[in-house]
Design an enzyme around this catalytic site. Structure first.
Site, PDB file in Angstrom:
ATOM      1  N   CYS A  13       2.450  -9.370  27.056  1.00  6.88           N
ATOM      2  CA  CYS A  13       3.384  -8.741  26.116  1.00  6.88           C
ATOM      3  C   CYS A  13       4.492  -9.731  25.737  1.00  6.88           C
ATOM      4  CB  CYS A  13       3.993  -7.484  26.737  1.00  6.88           C
ATOM      5  SG  CYS A  13       5.090  -7.837  28.133  1.00  6.88           S
ATOM      6  N   CYS A  16       6.477 -11.066  28.668  1.00 10.05           N
ATOM      7  CA  CYS A  16       5.716 -12.053  29.448  1.00 10.05           C
ATOM      8  C   CYS A  16       5.725 -13.401  28.732  1.00 10.05           C
ATOM      9  CB  CYS A  16       4.272 -11.586  29.648  1.00 10.05           C
ATOM     10  SG  CYS A  16       4.118 -10.063  30.590  1.00 10.05           S
TER      11      CYS A  16
END
Length: 80
Positions: A13, A16
């Site tokens: 995501c 991240c």
């Protein structure tokens, strides 16, 4: 100094990706040689005892979970 191994644990995501970018920036700021990997497999992440992502390991040690830390916060972790 030996090569540092950094692993970003998370599904990929935005958070991240930001943590990965911050880790790479910290490495560049310190002029270190490091391998930065992104682990996206949920089973692999759970096996490391991480239940909230993004998380980061340095040389196998989990140094943050469930948050995006800045390059400035990562740099001291790389020194220890």
């Amino acid at each position: 100094m030996d090569m540092v191994k950094i692993e970003i644990l998370g599904t990929g995501c935005k958070k991240c990706q930001q943590l990965e970018s911050n880790a790479k920036q910290a490495v560049a700021n310190m002029k270190l040689t490091a391998e930065v990997l992104h682990i996206t497999d949920p089973v692999e992440i759970a096996m490391r005892g991480v239940m909230s992502t993004p998380a980061m390991t340095i040389n196998g040690k989990v140094v943050c979970k469930g948050q995006v830390i800045s390059p400035e916060q990562i740099q001291p972790l790389l020194q220890s």
